[in-house]
Design a protein around this motif. Structure first.
Motif, PDB file in Angstrom:
ATOM      1  N   ARG A  65       0.835  -1.208   0.000  1.00  0.00           N
ATOM      2  CA  ARG A  65       0.000   0.000   0.000  1.00  0.00           C
ATOM      3  C   ARG A  65       0.866   1.252   0.000  1.00  0.00           C
ATOM      4  O   ARG A  65       0.646   2.176  -0.783  1.00  0.00           O
ATOM      5  N   ASP A  66       1.860   1.289   0.862  1.00  0.00           N
ATOM      6  CA  ASP A  66       2.721   2.463   0.972  1.00  0.00           C
ATOM      7  C   ASP A  66       3.501   2.715  -0.321  1.00  0.00           C
ATOM      8  O   ASP A  66       3.639   3.868  -0.753  1.00  0.00           O
ATOM      9  N   ALA A  67       3.990   1.651  -0.940  1.00  0.00           N
ATOM     10  CA  ALA A  67       4.731   1.801  -2.196  1.00  0.00           C
ATOM     11  C   ALA A  67       3.827   2.367  -3.287  1.00  0.00           C
ATOM     12  O   ALA A  67       4.240   3.236  -4.067  1.00  0.00           O
ATOM     13  N   TYR A  68       2.592   1.893  -3.333  1.00  0.00           N
ATOM     14  CA  TYR A  68       1.646   2.390  -4.335  1.00  0.00           C
ATOM     15  C   TYR A  68       1.308   3.857  -4.078  1.00  0.00           C
ATOM     16  O   TYR A  68       1.352   4.693  -4.977  1.00  0.00           O
ATOM     17  N   TRP A  69       0.999   4.178  -2.831  1.00  0.00           N
ATOM     18  CA  TRP A  69       0.684   5.570  -2.485  1.00  0.00           C
ATOM     19  C   TRP A  69       1.863   6.491  -2.778  1.00  0.00           C
ATOM     20  O   TRP A  69       1.682   7.592  -3.295  1.00  0.00           O
ATOM     21  N   ASN A  70       3.067   6.061  -2.440  1.00  0.00           N
ATOM     22  CA  ASN A  70       4.253   6.888  -2.685  1.00  0.00           C
ATOM     23  C   ASN A  70       4.464   7.111  -4.179  1.00  0.00           C
ATOM     24  O   ASN A  70       4.850   8.205  -4.603  1.00  0.00           O
ATOM     25  N   CYS A  71       4.205   6.087  -4.965  1.00  0.00           N
ATOM     26  CA  CYS A  71       4.345   6.225  -6.412  1.00  0.00           C
ATOM     27  C   CYS A  71       3.311   7.217  -6.945  1.00  0.00           C
ATOM     28  O   CYS A  71       3.645   8.097  -7.745  1.00  0.00           O
ATOM     29  N   LEU A  72       2.059   7.083  -6.513  1.00  0.00           N
ATOM     30  CA  LEU A  72       1.030   8.045  -6.935  1.00  0.00           C
ATOM     31  C   LEU A  72       1.409   9.459  -6.506  1.00  0.00           C
ATOM     32  O   LEU A  72       1.220  10.417  -7.265  1.00  0.00           O
ATOM     33  N   ALA A  73       1.950   9.585  -5.320  1.00  0.00           N
ATOM     34  CA  ALA A  73       2.350  10.904  -4.808  1.00  0.00           C
ATOM     35  C   ALA A  73       3.468  11.508  -5.658  1.00  0.00           C
ATOM     36  O   ALA A  73       3.518  12.732  -5.839  1.00  0.00           O
ATOM     37  N   ARG A  74       4.347  10.676  -6.193  1.00  0.00           N
ATOM     38  CA  ARG A  74       5.410  11.195  -7.077  1.00  0.00           C
ATOM     39  C   ARG A  74       4.826  11.684  -8.407  1.00  0.00           C
ATOM     40  O   ARG A  74       5.365  12.607  -9.016  1.00  0.00           O
ATOM     41  N   GLU A  75       3.751  11.081  -8.856  1.00  0.00           N
ATOM     42  CA  GLU A  75       3.117  11.474 -10.116  1.00  0.00           C
ATOM     43  C   GLU A  75       2.326  12.774  -9.968  1.00  0.00           C
ATOM     44  O   GLU A  75       2.176  13.528 -10.925  1.00  0.00           O
ATOM     45  N   TYR A  76       1.808  13.011  -8.795  1.00  0.00           N
ATOM     46  CA  TYR A  76       0.882  14.116  -8.529  1.00  0.00           C
ATOM     47  C   TYR A  76       1.430  15.505  -8.880  1.00  0.00           C
ATOM     48  O   TYR A  76       0.772  16.268  -9.566  1.00  0.00           O
ATOM     49  N   PRO A  77       2.621  15.877  -8.416  1.00  0.00           N
ATOM     50  CA  PRO A  77       3.034  17.282  -8.573  1.00  0.00           C
ATOM     51  C   PRO A  77       3.738  17.622  -9.890  1.00  0.00           C
ATOM     52  O   PRO A  77       4.237  18.724 -10.037  1.00  0.00           O
ATOM     53  N   ARG A  78       3.782  16.720 -10.843  1.00  0.00           N
ATOM     54  CA  ARG A  78       4.515  16.995 -12.088  1.00  0.00           C
ATOM     55  C   ARG A  78       3.961  18.233 -12.794  1.00  0.00           C
ATOM     56  O   ARG A  78       2.754  18.442 -12.847  1.00  0.00           O
ATOM     57  N   ASP A  79       4.867  19.012 -13.359  1.00  0.00           N
ATOM     58  CA  ASP A  79       4.466  20.243 -14.055  1.00  0.00           C
ATOM     59  C   ASP A  79       3.504  19.958 -15.204  1.00  0.00           C
ATOM     60  O   ASP A  79       2.587  20.741 -15.449  1.00  0.00           O
TER      61      ASP A  79
END
Length: 118
Positions: free
Chosen positions: A32-46
């Protein structure tokens, strides 16, 4: 003596089952944490700033495929350990719902951030 051996076997089996359940839970949390962290990395992209809400939702639905599959598998494993008599399709449905909710949460944050920026 026989009763003592039987009781010892039951206790040992219970401890092993508890350890298996604990290990499965830890793997599910890691997934779960790995998936959430990956989604979080995608979120702020310009490049996301100019996306519509629907485009971003589609992006999140397809983002992090290996992390998503690992989370699904580990959660199904945990649910199978915790509820061994429940149908496997119920575990799959629960895991898929957890993934949908994670995606919904990140999309909701995106929509709110865009609305606040206007």
């Amino acid at each position: 003596m026989r009763m003592m051996i039987a009781a010892l076997l039951v206790l040992t089996a219970s401890a092993a089952t508890a350890d298996d359940l604990d290990d499965a839970h830890k793997l599910a949390v890691i997934g779960r944490d790995a998936y959430w962290n990956c989604l979080a990395r995608e979120y702020p992209r310009d490049s996301n700033r100019t996306m519509s809400d629907q485009e971003f939702a589609s992006l999140m639905a397809n983002a992090c495929p290996s992390e998503r599959q690992n989370f699904r598998s580990s959660l199904i494993g945990f649910l199978a350990e915790q509820f061994p008599n429940q149908d496997a399709s119920a575990h799959l449905a629960t895991a898929n719902r957890a993934i949908e909710l994670a995606q919904k949460d990140i999309v909701t944050a995106f929509v709110r951030r865009k609305a606040a920026a206007k």
